[in-house]
Design an enzyme around this catalytic site. Sequence first.
Site, short mmCIF file in Angstrom:
data_model
loop_
_atom_site.label_atom_id
_atom_site.label_comp_id
_atom_site.label_asym_id
_atom_site.label_seq_id
_atom_site.Cartn_x
_atom_site.Cartn_y
_atom_site.Cartn_z
N ARG A 193 0.84 -1.18 0.00
CA ARG A 193 0.00 0.00 0.00
C ARG A 193 0.88 1.24 0.00
O ARG A 193 1.90 1.30 0.69
CB ARG A 193 -0.92 0.02 1.24
CG ARG A 193 -2.17 -0.86 1.09
CD ARG A 193 -3.15 -0.26 0.10
NE ARG A 193 -4.32 -1.08 -0.11
CZ ARG A 193 -4.44 -2.01 -1.04
NH1 ARG A 193 -3.43 -2.28 -1.85
NH2 ARG A 193 -5.55 -2.68 -1.19
N ASP A 213 5.09 -0.09 -6.62
CA ASP A 213 3.87 -0.38 -7.38
C ASP A 213 2.67 0.41 -6.86
O ASP A 213 1.66 0.50 -7.55
CB ASP A 213 3.57 -1.88 -7.31
CG ASP A 213 2.35 -2.28 -8.14
OD1 ASP A 213 2.32 -1.93 -9.33
OD2 ASP A 213 1.44 -2.91 -7.58
N GLU A 273 -3.34 7.92 -6.02
CA GLU A 273 -3.38 7.30 -7.34
C GLU A 273 -4.58 7.82 -8.13
O GLU A 273 -5.63 8.08 -7.54
CB GLU A 273 -3.46 5.78 -7.19
CG GLU A 273 -2.23 5.20 -6.50
CD GLU A 273 -2.31 3.67 -6.31
OE1 GLU A 273 -3.33 3.07 -6.72
OE2 GLU A 273 -1.35 3.10 -5.77
N HIS A 278 0.28 0.21 -9.97
CA HIS A 278 -0.56 -0.64 -9.11
C HIS A 278 -0.98 -1.91 -9.85
O HIS A 278 -2.17 -2.20 -10.03
CB HIS A 278 -1.80 0.13 -8.64
CG HIS A 278 -2.36 -0.41 -7.35
ND1 HIS A 278 -2.90 0.39 -6.38
CD2 HIS A 278 -2.45 -1.67 -6.87
CE1 HIS A 278 -3.32 -0.36 -5.36
NE2 HIS A 278 -3.06 -1.62 -5.65
#
Length: 525
Positions: A230, A254, A259, A277
């Site tokens: 996360r 990632d 986002e 992600h």
Amino acid sequence: MKVLVADPIDQEGIDFLTKHLIEVDVNTGLPAEELIRIIPGYEALIVRSETKVTSDIIKAGDKLQVIGRAGVGIDNIDVKAATQQGIVVVNAPESNTLSAAEHTIGLMFALARNIPQAHSKLKSGKWDRKSFTGVEVRNKIIGIIGLGKVGREVARRCRGLDMQVIGYDPMVSAEHAESMGVRLESLDELLAKSDFITVHVPLTDKTRGLIGEDALRKVKSSVRFLNVARGGIIDEKALFDAIEEGRVAGAAIDVFTKEPATDNILLGSDKIVVTPHLGASTFEAQTGVARDVAEQVVDILEGRSAKYAVNMPMISPETMPFLAPFMALGSTLGSLGAQLAEKYLRSLTIKYEGEIAGQKTDIIKAAILGGLLESTSDERVNIINANMVAMNRGIKVIEQECSTCEAFGSLITLEIETDKGNTTIAGTILRGEPHIVQINDYWLDIIPAGAYWLFSDHRDRPGLIASVAMVTGEANINISTMHVARQKIHGEALMALCLDEPLKEEHIRKILAIPDIYTAKVVKL
């Protein structure tokens, strides 16, 4: 029954819903105002990470029975608002475990061998071998923070790559970690020893910024960080600065605090590999999470319990008013126990005394384990999976019941055994709210309101409390509540101070330097 699918999910999930005579509307990319307008017509809502299910949306959904998250994280759903409205929130935590673990390994290789950078250079028409000399992963030390489902799968794969695997997870016993081929270390030891560090914990108030400036000052300059868990667990600005200053060799990220992350600071370094992600972005994972969440939505709508209920299991309306305060108490006791106990958990004994002993206590055990594991596990603990979660971590859970209780109507006591000894915490419900009434050998009465608490073992003597207050005063931190319990005059004692803000490490060191102070810990409740 009508279900609104507000984010794209695999067709298999939609087919499963329609097979059970449920009307499905797929309407993705809706703005919040439109979702609020149409949600009153639906009994269920299914989302992924794109749609933010706010309290306003939940309040508008007066027919909603269940909200399904086709994935693991539920940070885009206001679970508290859903719970208050009696809406079950379910997720699909199992189906993307392997995909996330494999993506972690993929990023590790990309980072070690400079694959994205070399690819980009060659694509631009330049043949450059000298600039992209990498490192082997064989015989390197990888530190895994969080040994939940994904962390365990990463450990398995790293052992197969002949890496030395160390881990940090206070809620896993050393023996169980050893059975996974992982040597447990403290967080500071892991930071200092590792060549690669990967995080696999949930994002909570306790794990936010877990890897920040202080942690980044403790690592090798050759270390490389990975985050497929996360955004926010690693402080992005601190990581960027450490890489640019040469204190960290690189990172592969990632997930991001915000986002889409098209303007994130981490995109500005050639030493940082980034992906949008993609941890769960495999065909297998997407099919699995869609099917899992669809099955649970059907279960709830047809009156059955859900396999992965995040907020509550299905219990009778008659029982809930009595049990709900004890669920909150159990979560608080578990959280406090995790923060006060030393080193690695071996066993947990839960004692139910008085009226609570005659009730269905599985739900309270789940709340206790959830509180105990909330800062270290990527697993959401509920009444169905509580025993499995404990078993997977090598935690022996013992439950005891006694129908009588001398001092209270009901009492719940936790005895937490770790490598360093035992910690005892007990609590009850008074006037409808949780009270902590015992910590180890001391009886007191703490209402766990206020976020931060300082617990200190010390020798009872005049002036000691004033000395501690001087340190908090220097830190400009207010003490809102104080509790002191002692064995005898001038004997062993326990102090609990409720603070408006957390103390920094430098202030805790000053408190520990005060004569007759034995321990000092700040916990968050």
